[in-house]
Write a protein that holds these residues in place. Structure first.
Motif, PDB file in Angstrom:
ATOM      1  N   THR A 101      16.344 -25.342 -11.139  1.00 54.67           N
ATOM      2  CA  THR A 101      15.310 -25.125 -12.152  1.00 54.67           C
ATOM      3  C   THR A 101      15.565 -26.038 -13.343  1.00 54.67           C
ATOM      4  N   ALA A 102      14.626 -26.035 -14.278  1.00 53.33           N
ATOM      5  CA  ALA A 102      14.774 -26.836 -15.492  1.00 53.33           C
ATOM      6  C   ALA A 102      15.927 -26.326 -16.343  1.00 53.33           C
ATOM      7  N   ASN A 103      16.348 -25.093 -16.096  1.00 55.84           N
ATOM      8  CA  ASN A 103      17.451 -24.498 -16.863  1.00 55.84           C
ATOM      9  C   ASN A 103      18.816 -24.748 -16.243  1.00 55.84           C
ATOM     10  N   THR A 104      18.858 -25.314 -15.044  1.00 54.45           N
ATOM     11  CA  THR A 104      20.131 -25.549 -14.364  1.00 54.45           C
ATOM     12  C   THR A 104      20.948 -26.608 -15.101  1.00 54.45           C
ATOM     13  N   THR A 105      22.164 -26.259 -15.426  1.00 53.23           N
ATOM     14  CA  THR A 105      23.080 -27.198 -16.076  1.00 53.23           C
ATOM     15  C   THR A 105      24.409 -27.215 -15.323  1.00 53.23           C
ATOM     16  N   GLY A 106      25.173 -28.261 -15.541  1.00 52.32           N
ATOM     17  CA  GLY A 106      26.498 -28.342 -14.929  1.00 52.32           C
ATOM     18  C   GLY A 106      26.469 -28.508 -13.428  1.00 52.32           C
ATOM     19  N   LEU A 107      25.368 -29.028 -12.878  1.00 51.68           N
ATOM     20  CA  LEU A 107      25.264 -29.199 -11.432  1.00 51.68           C
ATOM     21  C   LEU A 107      26.217 -30.285 -10.957  1.00 51.68           C
ATOM     22  N   GLY A 108      26.983 -29.971  -9.935  1.00 53.45           N
ATOM     23  CA  GLY A 108      27.920 -30.949  -9.393  1.00 53.45           C
ATOM     24  C   GLY A 108      28.488 -30.486  -8.066  1.00 53.45           C
ATOM     25  N   LEU A 109      29.320 -31.317  -7.490  1.00 50.57           N
ATOM     26  CA  LEU A 109      29.963 -31.011  -6.220  1.00 50.57           C
ATOM     27  C   LEU A 109      31.467 -31.021  -6.373  1.00 50.57           C
ATOM     28  N   LEU A 110      32.117 -30.063  -5.754  1.00 49.46           N
ATOM     29  CA  LEU A 110      33.565 -30.119  -5.596  1.00 49.46           C
ATOM     30  C   LEU A 110      33.818 -30.651  -4.200  1.00 49.46           C
ATOM     31  N   HIS A 111      34.620 -31.687  -4.110  1.00 51.71           N
ATOM     32  CA  HIS A 111      34.841 -32.376  -2.838  1.00 51.71           C
ATOM     33  C   HIS A 111      36.335 -32.388  -2.523  1.00 51.71           C
ATOM     34  N   LEU A 112      36.688 -31.890  -1.362  1.00 51.73           N
ATOM     35  CA  LEU A 112      38.077 -31.939  -0.909  1.00 51.73           C
ATOM     36  C   LEU A 112      38.236 -33.208  -0.085  1.00 51.73           C
ATOM     37  N   THR A 113      38.909 -34.198  -0.647  1.00 51.95           N
ATOM     38  CA  THR A 113      39.023 -35.490   0.017  1.00 51.95           C
ATOM     39  C   THR A 113      39.905 -35.398   1.254  1.00 51.95           C
ATOM     40  N   SER A 114      39.864 -36.444   2.067  1.00 54.24           N
ATOM     41  CA  SER A 114      40.657 -36.465   3.294  1.00 54.24           C
ATOM     42  C   SER A 114      42.149 -36.451   3.008  1.00 54.24           C
ATOM     43  N   ALA A 115      42.526 -36.746   1.760  1.00 48.84           N
ATOM     44  CA  ALA A 115      43.933 -36.693   1.352  1.00 48.84           C
ATOM     45  C   ALA A 115      44.330 -35.299   0.881  1.00 48.84           C
ATOM     46  N   GLY A 116      43.372 -34.359   0.896  1.00 47.91           N
ATOM     47  CA  GLY A 116      43.668 -32.996   0.484  1.00 47.91           C
ATOM     48  C   GLY A 116      43.642 -32.793  -1.016  1.00 47.91           C
ATOM     49  N   VAL A 117      42.928 -33.669  -1.726  1.00 50.20           N
ATOM     50  CA  VAL A 117      42.841 -33.594  -3.189  1.00 50.20           C
ATOM     51  C   VAL A 117      41.418 -33.229  -3.592  1.00 50.20           C
ATOM     52  N   TRP A 118      41.281 -32.263  -4.496  1.00 50.85           N
ATOM     53  CA  TRP A 118      39.958 -31.893  -4.981  1.00 50.85           C
ATOM     54  C   TRP A 118      39.476 -32.903  -6.010  1.00 50.85           C
ATOM     55  N   GLU A 119      38.206 -33.256  -5.930  1.00 48.15           N
ATOM     56  CA  GLU A 119      37.592 -34.102  -6.944  1.00 48.15           C
ATOM     57  C   GLU A 119      36.235 -33.517  -7.313  1.00 48.15           C
ATOM     58  N   TYR A 120      35.804 -33.821  -8.526  1.00 49.35           N
ATOM     59  CA  TYR A 120      34.494 -33.360  -8.984  1.00 49.35           C
ATOM     60  C   TYR A 120      33.534 -34.531  -8.953  1.00 49.35           C
ATOM     61  N   ILE A 121      32.370 -34.324  -8.330  1.00 52.46           N
ATOM     62  CA  ILE A 121      31.352 -35.367  -8.239  1.00 52.46           C
ATOM     63  C   ILE A 121      30.124 -34.906  -9.009  1.00 52.46           C
ATOM     64  N   PRO A 122      29.844 -35.525 -10.154  1.00 56.41           N
ATOM     65  CA  PRO A 122      28.667 -35.119 -10.935  1.00 56.41           C
ATOM     66  C   PRO A 122      27.383 -35.583 -10.265  1.00 56.41           C
ATOM     67  N   VAL A 123      26.292 -34.936 -10.600  1.00 50.75           N
ATOM     68  CA  VAL A 123      24.998 -35.345 -10.082  1.00 50.75           C
ATOM     69  C   VAL A 123      24.681 -36.735 -10.625  1.00 50.75           C
ATOM     70  N   VAL A 124      24.050 -37.572  -9.808  1.00 47.93           N
ATOM     71  CA  VAL A 124      23.661 -38.912 -10.250  1.00 47.93           C
ATOM     72  C   VAL A 124      22.660 -38.779 -11.394  1.00 47.93           C
ATOM     73  N   GLU A 125      22.923 -39.462 -12.483  1.00 51.65           N
ATOM     74  CA  GLU A 125      22.065 -39.377 -13.657  1.00 51.65           C
ATOM     75  C   GLU A 125      20.624 -39.757 -13.300  1.00 51.65           C
ATOM     76  N   GLY A 126      19.705 -38.887 -13.673  1.00 54.58           N
ATOM     77  CA  GLY A 126      18.296 -39.146 -13.431  1.00 54.58           C
ATOM     78  C   GLY A 126      17.816 -38.832 -12.023  1.00 54.58           C
ATOM     79  N   SER A 127      18.697 -38.288 -11.177  1.00 56.02           N
ATOM     80  CA  SER A 127      18.317 -38.055  -9.778  1.00 56.02           C
ATOM     81  C   SER A 127      17.707 -36.678  -9.524  1.00 56.02           C
TER      82      SER A 127
END
Length: 210
Positions: A101-127
Motif C-alpha cells: 500500500t501507499a503506507n508501506t515503509t521499510g520494504l526489503g528482503l533478507l537474503h541468506l547468501t550461499s556463504a551462510g551470511v544474512w544480508e539486507y536488500i533494499p527495494v530498488v528506488e522508484g520500483s
C-alpha cells in the motif's frame, strides 16, 4: 512471454528441497534449523527475526533492518534459470506483493547468501508500483529470502485472490507463491519470476509449464 525462454527467475515455497538450502545445512545448520522452525510455525516470526539479529557476526545493517520489522512471507527459495540479463551488474527480480500500500515503509528482503551470511536488500528506488502491486530487488546471487516491512504498514487483509490477472495463471502453486508467515493465516505474498527485456526498460512475466 520473455524474449528468451531459457532465462528467467523462479521461486519455490518448498524450501527444504531447494539445492541452495540443502547446501546451507552443511554451512550454517543452526540458521537452517531456525528457518525450518519458523516456516513450520514452531517459532513465531518475531522470535525468528530476533534470533537473526542476535547471531554472531551478523552485520549492523541487518540488525538495523530487522528491528521494528515484520515478516511478510515465510523463507522461500529464489533462483535463476539460465542467465538473465543484468542491470548495473546485478540480477533484477520483480516480485508481486498484493498487500503493498501507499503506507508501506521499510520494504526489503533478507537474503541468506550461499556463504551462510544474512544480508539486507533494499527495494530498488522508484520500483514500487502500487497499481500493479510490484517491487524490484537487485541480487548478486540467489538462495533463501524473505520479505519484510515496517510493522503495521502492510495490508494484512490481502489474500491470494487479490493477485492480478497478469499473474493468476502464470505459474503452478509449487513455484509461484511464497508461503504464508506463521504470524498470519489470512494473506499471502506472491513472488513471481520476472525478466528484463533488453533495452525496453519493462518487466514481463514468463509462463512456466507444470
Amino acid at each position: 512471454e520473455t524474449t528468451d525462454a531459457n532465462n528467467y527467475y523462479e521461486t519455490t515455497k518448498n524450501i527444504a528441497s531447494a539445492p541452495s538450502f540443502i547446501a546451507l545445512k552443511e554451512i550454517v545448520p543452526e540458521v537452517t534449523a531456525l528457518i525450518e522452525q519458523v516456516n513450520s510455525g514452531a517459532i513465531s516470526s518475531e522470535k525468528f527475526l530476533e534470533e537473526i539479529a542476535s547471531l554472531e557476526g551478523v552485520s549492523e545493517e541487518v540488525k538495523q533492518n530487522v528491528e521494528g520489522k515484520e515478516m511478510l512471507t515465510d523463507v522461500f527459495d529464489l533462483e535463476k534459470v539460465g542467465e538473465p540479463q543484468k542491470v548495473n551488474g546485478k540480477y533484477r527480480v520483480t516480485l508481486e506483493i498484493p498487500g503493498l500500500t501507499a503506507n508501506t515503509t521499510g520494504l526489503g528482503l533478507l537474503h541468506l547468501t550461499s556463504a551462510g551470511v544474512w544480508e539486507y536488500i533494499p527495494v530498488v528506488e522508484g520500483s514500487i508500483d502500487l497499481t500493479k502491486k510490484t517491487a524490484s530487488f537487485d541480487f548478486d546471487s540467489f538462495s533463501p529470502v524473505l520479505l519484510v516491512a515496517d510493522e503495521g504498514t502492510f495490508d494484512t487483509t490481502a489474500t491470494t485472490s487479490d493477485k492480478t490477472s497478469t499473474t493468476s495463471d502464470k505459474k503452478t502453486d509449487s513455484t509461484s507463491k511464497s508461503p504464508k508467515t506463521s504470524q498470519s493465516s489470512d494473506w499471502m505474498v506472491w513472488a513471481v519470476m520476472a525478466a528484463l527485456l533488453a533495452g525496453a526498460g519493462v518487466v514481463v512475466l514468463r509462463k512456466k509449464a507444470n
